[in-house]
Scaffold this active site. Structure first.
Site, short mmCIF file in Angstrom:
data_model
loop_
_atom_site.label_atom_id
_atom_site.label_comp_id
_atom_site.label_asym_id
_atom_site.label_seq_id
_atom_site.Cartn_x
_atom_site.Cartn_y
_atom_site.Cartn_z
N TRP A 169 0.80 -1.42 -0.17
CA TRP A 169 0.05 -0.05 -0.06
C TRP A 169 0.90 1.50 0.11
O TRP A 169 0.11 2.36 -0.38
CB TRP A 169 -0.62 0.18 1.48
N SER A 246 6.46 -7.22 2.67
CA SER A 246 7.14 -7.65 3.94
C SER A 246 8.14 -8.77 3.70
O SER A 246 7.72 -9.67 2.95
CB SER A 246 6.03 -7.72 5.24
N GLU A 267 10.51 -8.22 -3.54
CA GLU A 267 11.24 -6.86 -3.44
C GLU A 267 10.55 -6.66 -1.95
O GLU A 267 9.38 -6.28 -1.52
CB GLU A 267 10.50 -5.69 -4.25
N CYS A 301 10.45 1.13 1.93
CA CYS A 301 11.15 -0.05 2.10
C CYS A 301 12.69 0.72 2.23
O CYS A 301 13.46 0.13 2.58
CB CYS A 301 11.09 -0.90 0.76
N GLU A 400 12.54 -3.38 10.75
CA GLU A 400 12.08 -2.23 9.91
C GLU A 400 10.75 -1.91 10.62
O GLU A 400 9.69 -2.51 11.16
CB GLU A 400 11.50 -3.06 8.74
P1 NAD Z 1 2.54 -7.23 3.29
O1 NAD Z 1 3.56 -8.28 3.11
O2 NAD Z 1 1.68 -7.37 4.36
O3 NAD Z 1 1.51 -7.33 2.33
C1 NAD Z 1 1.85 -7.11 0.87
C2 NAD Z 1 0.85 -7.75 -0.24
O4 NAD Z 1 0.70 -8.84 0.09
C3 NAD Z 1 -0.49 -7.16 0.04
O5 NAD Z 1 -1.26 -7.10 -1.09
C4 NAD Z 1 -1.08 -8.33 0.91
O6 NAD Z 1 -2.42 -8.53 0.66
C5 NAD Z 1 -0.50 -9.49 0.13
N1 NAD Z 1 -0.38 -10.71 1.05
C6 NAD Z 1 -0.49 -11.05 2.45
N2 NAD Z 1 -0.23 -12.17 2.74
C7 NAD Z 1 -0.09 -13.13 1.50
C8 NAD Z 1 -0.15 -14.12 1.23
N3 NAD Z 1 0.29 -15.23 2.25
N4 NAD Z 1 0.38 -14.81 0.14
C9 NAD Z 1 0.32 -13.67 -0.83
N5 NAD Z 1 -0.15 -12.46 -0.66
C10 NAD Z 1 -0.18 -11.90 0.49
O7 NAD Z 1 3.35 -5.59 3.29
P2 NAD Z 1 2.44 -4.28 3.35
O8 NAD Z 1 2.21 -4.15 4.82
O9 NAD Z 1 1.31 -4.32 2.56
O10 NAD Z 1 3.89 -3.26 2.86
C11 NAD Z 1 4.88 -3.06 3.59
C12 NAD Z 1 6.04 -4.09 3.37
O11 NAD Z 1 6.33 -3.87 1.89
C13 NAD Z 1 7.21 -3.41 3.97
O12 NAD Z 1 7.93 -4.55 4.52
C14 NAD Z 1 8.29 -2.79 3.02
O13 NAD Z 1 9.58 -2.73 3.13
C15 NAD Z 1 7.75 -3.53 1.68
N6 NAD Z 1 7.98 -2.71 0.48
C16 NAD Z 1 9.09 -3.42 -0.25
C17 NAD Z 1 9.46 -2.65 -1.49
C18 NAD Z 1 10.89 -2.68 -2.16
O14 NAD Z 1 10.93 -2.42 -3.27
N7 NAD Z 1 11.77 -3.51 -1.59
C19 NAD Z 1 8.71 -1.39 -1.90
C20 NAD Z 1 7.46 -1.26 -1.11
C21 NAD Z 1 7.06 -1.91 0.19
#
Ligand code: NAD
Length: 497
Positions: A169, A246, A267, A301, A400
């Site tokens: 998000w 994450s 990522e 991130c 983080e």
């Molecule tokens: P999250 O891991 O909770 O969710 C990310 C996505 O995965 C969401 O669409 C969620 O609905 C989905 N999801 C959740 N459980 C799942 C599963 N078991 N299988 C498949 N999909 C699933 O992360 P978040 O809270 O939405 O975002 C924050 C995280 O994203 C932080 O850790 C941040 O560092 C990371 N991030 C990384 C980058 C990068 O380029 N490295 C960029 C942006 C955000």
């Protein structure tokens, strides 16, 4: 895809279907069976998306089928033809900049400048991959010189197939563009699952892509949370998963993908460092520290949430840093001179505050913090916090936080600074501030990070691949590597006889 995004004129609320598959909407945005979408600056509900488990399970499966059916037609187009569609998408996003920026501000509370920067990033990404499509050598089979004149060799890159794209998000426009543009350039069809917190942004983007000429079934969208993401990842007809999120969920995705040996790009999170040497321009270093830690309310991130400052300039740095943080205007997006918006949700703010409390209970101390004004009373705002000299085992130094919390530690030697910066299992980015070119080179080589910025803000270009080492993920997005991640490399050896 058919138009799928509805904004009701009477109150501006958004109604999102459970899925849009090959141009057809599934689900009628039944409020009773849905989850609410909030305005992060005010906390008010601004829309609903259907979230019925059974419908979404079915929708996800059908989405994959639709992407498969469209695959042959899309990948057999010439790269130039796909590039023309990408170019049109870039132009359509640019033409609809105001609406996209406004929706970003509304859903995530991003300041207007940040929301607008995200739109610009998406435009640049689609243009970049449109340009790559014009270079047919990246797609055509080419001949390899082999040390045997009885045979010839051929090398070919072809679309990997159906790609499941799962995004978070914090930068919905950006993370989605970084996946969709190279996937379409390569000839893949996609099923996108946006974050359940910010999906109106992607629904708007999908509507724009449809109008720009993306054929039905090439880009499909399913709404939902982790359960729908998990269904996509496990689906046997998906060939490739590109996931941003994450590290904890990334692990689950990789484990599930292993079942069918699906290709993965991950990522993930970060715990990045910004190093200020004694020879640095301290005013500039503070500006980079503020941007690196508090842009997007620290929900990045790439947040450089560990600031490592040479002893000789520590006091001066902290004095200027404190003045800068206290001067930050934390407010809703349209406020004049706003510098930081709210966190994305109540749950995210509670998570960040709990981590802060844990860190403080374990001995960390707050050096200074910013201030909220009355305009922040209703939304998910949190004042920025700077913690001084935490123990290296403290959770605020190791984990983080994904919110507006930065730690500062001092160092005496370059070796000490590098050891502190590398004392993490993540490895996404790093920033070094120094006037010494030789030192900059040494840091660049020694820091374990996918991207190192020297004396610059967090500049991102579609030409520069993005991705991290260690727990920050696997693979790279953007650049040529981003295109290649949606292609399979194949060879053929042919007898001359
Ligand atoms: P999250 O891991 O909770 O969710 C990310 C996505 O995965 C969401 O669409 C969620 O609905 C989905 N999801 C959740 N459980 C799942 C599963 N078991 N299988 C498949 N999909 C699933 O992360 P978040 O809270 O939405 O975002 C924050 C995280 O994203 C932080 O850790 C941040 O560092 C990371 N991030 C990384 C980058 C990068 O380029 N490295 C960029 C942006 C955000």
């Amino acid at each position: 895809m058919a138009t799928q995004f509805e904004q009701r004129p009477e109150d501006g609320s958004v109604m999102l279907p459970a899925a849009t598959i090959a141009g057809t909407r599934y689900g009628a945005s039944n409020r009773e069976a849905g989850n609410a979408i909030h305005n992060a600056s005010t906390g008010e509900i601004i829309g609903w998306q259907e979230h019925a488990d059974a419908a979404q399970v079915d929708a996800a499966v059908r989405a994959v089928r639709a992407a498969r059916a469209a695959l042959d037609a899309w990948r057999s187009r010439t790269p130039e033809s796909r590039g023309n569609v990408l170019r049109k998408i870039a132009e359509s996003i640019a033409a609809d900049r105001a609406r996209l920026s406004a929706m970003q501000q509304r859903v995530s509370g991003k300041p207007a400048l940040e929301a607008d920067t995200d739109v610009s990033d998406a435009i640049a990404t689609f243009h970049y991959y449109a340009d790559l499509c014009a270079d047919t050598s990246l797609f055509a089979a080419d001949t390899l010189a082999l040390p045997d004149d009885t045979v010839t060799g051929e090398r070919q890159y072809e679309a990997v197939g159906v790609a499941a794209l799962i995004v978070p998000w914090n930068f919905p426009m950006v993370t989605t563009a970084w996946k969709i543009a190279p996937a379409l350039a390569a000839g893949c069809t996609v099923v996108l699952k946006p974050s359940e917190f910010t999906s109106p942004v992607e629904h708007l983007l999908a509507e724009i892509m449809t109008a720009a000429g993306v054929p039905d079934g090439v880009v499909n969208l399913v709404n939902g949370g982790g359960e729908v993401g998990a269904l996509l990842v496990a689906h046997p007809l998906v060939d490739k998963i590109s996931f941003t999120g994450s590290t904890a969920v990334g692990r689950k995705v990789m484990q599930a993908a292993a079942q069918d040996m699906k290709r993965v790009t991950l990522e993930l999170g970060g715990k990045s460092a910004l190093i200020v040497r004694a020879d640095a321009d301290i005013e500039h270093a503070v500006a980079l520290a503020v941007g690196g830690a508090f842009t997007n309310a620290g929900q990045m991130c790439s947040a450089t949430s560990r600031v490592i400052v040479h002893d000789d300039v520590y006091r001066k740095f902290m004095a200027i840093f404190e003045a800068a943080v206290r001067a930050l205007v934390i407010a809703p997006p349209q406020t004049e001179n706003v510098s930081m918006g709210p966190l994305v949700s109540l749950a995210q703010r509670a998570r960040v505050q709990a981590l802060l409390e844990q860190g403080l209970a374990d001995g960390a101390t707050i050096a200074f913090s910013g201030a909220l004004d009355n305009a922040c009373a209703q939304g998910f705002f949190m004042a920025p916090v700077v913690v001084a000299e935490p123990n290296t085992a403290n959770v605020l130094w190791t984990d983080e936080v994904f919110g507006p919390v930065a730690c500062v530690k001092s160092f005496r030697t370059d070796d000490e600074a590098i050891a502190l910066a590398n004392d993490t299992r993540y490895g996404l980015v790093a920033t070094v501030v120094t006037r010494d070119d030789g030192a900059a080179r040494r840091y660049r080589n020694a820091l374990r990070a996918g991207l190192v910025w020297i004396n610059t803000p967090q500049l991102i270009f579609p030409q520069v691949s993005w991705g991290g080492l260690g727990l920050s993920g696997i693979g790279r997005e953007l650049g040529l590597a981003g295109l290649r991640s949606y292609q399979e490399l194949r060879h053929c050896i042919v007898s001359r006889g």
